[in-house]
Design a protein around this motif. Structure first.
Motif, PDB file in Angstrom:
ATOM      1  N   UNK A  31      -5.572   3.273  66.028  1.00 17.05           N
ATOM      2  CA  UNK A  31      -6.584   3.672  67.001  1.00 17.05           C
ATOM      3  C   UNK A  31      -7.173   2.460  67.712  1.00 17.05           C
ATOM      4  N   UNK A  45      -5.084  12.170  60.567  1.00 18.47           N
ATOM      5  CA  UNK A  45      -5.922  10.982  60.305  1.00 18.47           C
ATOM      6  C   UNK A  45      -6.277  10.292  61.628  1.00 18.47           C
ATOM      7  N   UNK A  46      -5.273  10.172  62.500  1.00 24.59           N
ATOM      8  CA  UNK A  46      -5.494   9.504  63.783  1.00 24.59           C
ATOM      9  C   UNK A  46      -6.476  10.304  64.637  1.00 24.59           C
ATOM     10  N   UNK A  83      -9.898   9.868  63.358  1.00 25.83           N
ATOM     11  CA  UNK A  83     -10.352   8.485  63.166  1.00 25.83           C
ATOM     12  C   UNK A  83     -11.423   8.149  64.201  1.00 25.83           C
ATOM     13  N   UNK A  84     -12.524   7.508  63.786  1.00 28.23           N
ATOM     14  CA  UNK A  84     -13.558   7.110  64.741  1.00 28.23           C
ATOM     15  C   UNK A  84     -13.042   6.072  65.734  1.00 28.23           C
ATOM     16  N   UNK A  85     -11.915   5.427  65.395  1.00 26.93           N
ATOM     17  CA  UNK A  85     -11.377   4.382  66.281  1.00 26.93           C
ATOM     18  C   UNK A  85     -10.622   4.965  67.461  1.00 26.93           C
ATOM     19  N   UNK A  86     -10.229   6.248  67.353  1.00 24.94           N
ATOM     20  CA  UNK A  86      -9.395   6.791  68.432  1.00 24.94           C
ATOM     21  C   UNK A  86     -10.230   7.187  69.634  1.00 24.94           C
ATOM     22  N   UNK A  87      -9.871   6.660  70.777  1.00 22.57           N
ATOM     23  CA  UNK A  87     -10.411   7.110  72.043  1.00 22.57           C
ATOM     24  C   UNK A  87      -9.259   7.819  72.738  1.00 22.57           C
ATOM     25  N   UNK A 129      -8.736   8.799  75.559  1.00 20.95           N
ATOM     26  CA  UNK A 129      -8.363   8.244  76.875  1.00 20.95           C
ATOM     27  C   UNK A 129      -7.321   7.126  76.734  1.00 20.95           C
ATOM     28  N   UNK A 130      -7.304   6.484  75.568  1.00 21.73           N
ATOM     29  CA  UNK A 130      -6.359   5.385  75.396  1.00 21.73           C
ATOM     30  C   UNK A 130      -4.915   5.876  75.292  1.00 21.73           C
ATOM     31  N   UNK A 131      -4.740   7.193  75.129  1.00 13.34           N
ATOM     32  CA  UNK A 131      -3.392   7.750  75.075  1.00 13.34           C
ATOM     33  C   UNK A 131      -2.886   8.167  76.448  1.00 13.34           C
ATOM     34  N   UNK A 180       6.393   7.767  64.576  1.00 18.50           N
ATOM     35  CA  UNK A 180       5.525   7.411  63.453  1.00 18.50           C
ATOM     36  C   UNK A 180       5.655   8.390  62.292  1.00 18.50           C
ATOM     37  N   UNK A 211      -0.464  11.763  59.183  1.00 23.44           N
ATOM     38  CA  UNK A 211      -0.916  10.660  60.042  1.00 23.44           C
ATOM     39  C   UNK A 211      -1.588  11.173  61.312  1.00 23.44           C
ATOM     40  N   UNK A 228      -5.324   0.030  76.019  1.00 23.41           N
ATOM     41  CA  UNK A 228      -5.779   0.810  77.173  1.00 23.41           C
ATOM     42  C   UNK A 228      -6.856   0.052  77.949  1.00 23.41           C
ATOM     43  N   UNK A 231      -6.711   1.506  71.687  1.00 26.31           N
ATOM     44  CA  UNK A 231      -7.914   1.339  72.517  1.00 26.31           C
ATOM     45  C   UNK A 231      -7.885  -0.015  73.238  1.00 26.31           C
ATOM     46  N   UNK A 240      -4.157   4.398  60.317  1.00 24.87           N
ATOM     47  CA  UNK A 240      -4.652   5.234  61.421  1.00 24.87           C
ATOM     48  C   UNK A 240      -5.753   4.491  62.170  1.00 24.87           C
TER      49      UNK A 240
END
Lengths: 101, 347
Positions: A36, B170-171, B174-178, B180-182, B200, B167, A43, A40, A32
């Motif tokens: 992510x 978790x996503x 997750x601190x990594x998910x922004x 906006x990137x989706x 997935x 999943x 993007x 990022x 995950x």
């Protein structure tokens, strides 16, 4: 159910083995996190390209795709507001008609 | 025709795309359209039940799964049971809809659709039926408008406790998910991203389906069903970015299940839902797993809150032999118990 041939049994066994392992991997926190980070990065790269093309178009006094998208979004917001007002008016009118009746 | 010849014929059809299945073929008429909402009424010569049934579909895939193929159609089964069937569907989102929010559905689109359904059917109430995210919209509407003219509410494979969502949970956390990137440049989650996120959930799902297809290439019924299902599963739709952000809070952070979600400034409490309710759970659902949906019957305030637990997958609830023999009859039975018989008429 018909008995599977040895070939298909082997194929299904291989597919289950690989599939179960992959399923295990994608359910981890590490996956995950990696996903992510990857999204990022992708993007950000795209935004970089869009910023460059927007600067170039603006220099020529032309609208960028993002400018058009922003305008269309405003139109959509306005459309929804108008529809909400219309619904309120209709409900109010129906309420008055019911009272009169 | 020999097995080899049938397999060869089916292989040619698959490779060339000829005889592609036509999805969603039951005749219907557009009753009302506003923004990207479309209200459809399915034609019937024998409506023998009221009130009308309003189906609310999900925001991220095509509603044709409810009417996939003749003989394997949830809509057909409902029509055959005498219901006057309406469908609230949503055209794919574009730049105009990026700012669309869940309250637009709960407070505008659903009330409008319910009103138009009542007018078209000449009814005082409707039976509301939501599938997957359509069920979430139905729940938000019913909780925010407890006086909405609903006879009953059915939620099928409807997520409420997203923290159990494997999943995706978790996503989302997750601190990594922004987020906006989706989103694409329009501000929406593009269809290919929606499709990727679904893949997935079962990374080797496509490989498995392809293997089974090769193995059963001479089976005309299987090939036909595979083509119809693939046409649907490969056809996700773009989804407003604002709604994604709200759904992450409502579902992934359990705000809806725990009464902490706000809509248009109002706290949404599912206990404000009092109409008779049915929750349909698919025990082999890999898209909305049981722990994500199972709590719903206990979250609502309905005096009568029933539950159907069926041995099916997410799509298997409405498509296939098990759906036709088990799932649909039980859902129809519940709806019939909360409907009135009327003299048969055409819709």
């Amino acid at each position: 159910m018909a008995t599977l041939s040895p070939l298909w049994r082997a194929v299904h066994l291989a597919e289950r083995t690989v599939g179960d392992r992959l399923d295990g991997v994608v359910r981890t926190d590490a996956f995950a996190l990696a996903l992510g980070v990857g999204l990022r990065a992708q993007a950000e790269a795209q935004r970089h390209v869009e910023r460059a093309s927007r600067r170039a178009l603006h220099l020529l006094n032309l609208p960028a795709a993002g400018d058009v998208a922003a305008l269309r979004r405003q139109l959509g917001d306005l459309d929804r507001e108008l529809r909400a007002v219309r619904l309120e008016l209709e409900l109010e009118r129906d309420g008055r008609e019911e009272e009169a009746a | 025709m020999s097995t080899v010849a049938r397999a060869a014929r089916n292989a040619v059809r698959l490779a060339t795309g000829i005889d592609a299945p036509q999805l969603g073929g039951t005749p219907r008429d557009l009753v009302w359209r506003s923004g990207r909402c479309e209200l459809w009424r399915y034609r019937s010569e024998r409506v023998s039940t009221e009130p009308p049934l309003l189906l609310v579909f999900s925001l991220i895939s095509r509603s044709s799964v409810l009417d996939l193929q003749p003989g394997s159609s949830f809509v057909e089964a409902l029509l055959a049971a005498g219901f006057d069937v309406f469908l609230l569907d949503f055209a794919p989102a574009d730049a105009r809809h990026a700012g669309e929010r869940l309250e637009d559905h709960a407070d505008l689109h659903l009330p409008e659709a319910i009103e138009q359904t009542r007018r078209a059917a000449g009814a005082d109430e409707v039976s509301l039926f939501g599938y997957c995210l359509g069920g979430v919209l139905a729940l938000l509407h019913a909780a925010h408008h407890p006086d909405s003219p609903l006879r009953s509410l059915t939620c099928m494979a409807t997520p409420v406790r997203g923290s159990q969502w494997g999943l995706w949970a978790k996503l989302a956390r997750s601190p990594a998910l922004d987020v906006r990137s989706l989103l694409d440049r329009d501000g929406n989650v593009p269809a290919r991203t929606v499709h990727g996120l679904f893949r997935l959930l079962q990374p080797t799902g496509e490989l498995r389906r392809s293997t089974t297809l090769l193995e059963r290439l001479a089976d005309d019924d299987h090939v036909r069903a595979h083509r119809a299902m693939t046409a649907w599963t490969d056809d996700h739709v773009a989804f407003p970015g604002e709604e994604l952000q709200q759904l992450l809070r409502a579902l992934m952070h359990d705000e809806l299940a725990e009464g902490r979600f706000h809509l248009a400034g109002d706290r949404i409490d599912l206990r404000d839902i009092r109409v008779p309710m049915l929750t349909v759970l698919a025990l082999r659902d890999h898209i909305v797993p049981e722990p994500v949906a199972a709590e719903l019957p206990r979250l609502v305030g309905s005096e009568r809150s029933d539950e159907l637990r069926l041995d099916a997958g997410h799509v298997g609830l409405v498509v296939g032999r098990t759906a036709a023999k088990v799932t649909m009859p039980r859902i129809i039975d519940f709806l019939r118990q909360r409907s009135d018989a009327v003299a048969p008429r055409a819709a």
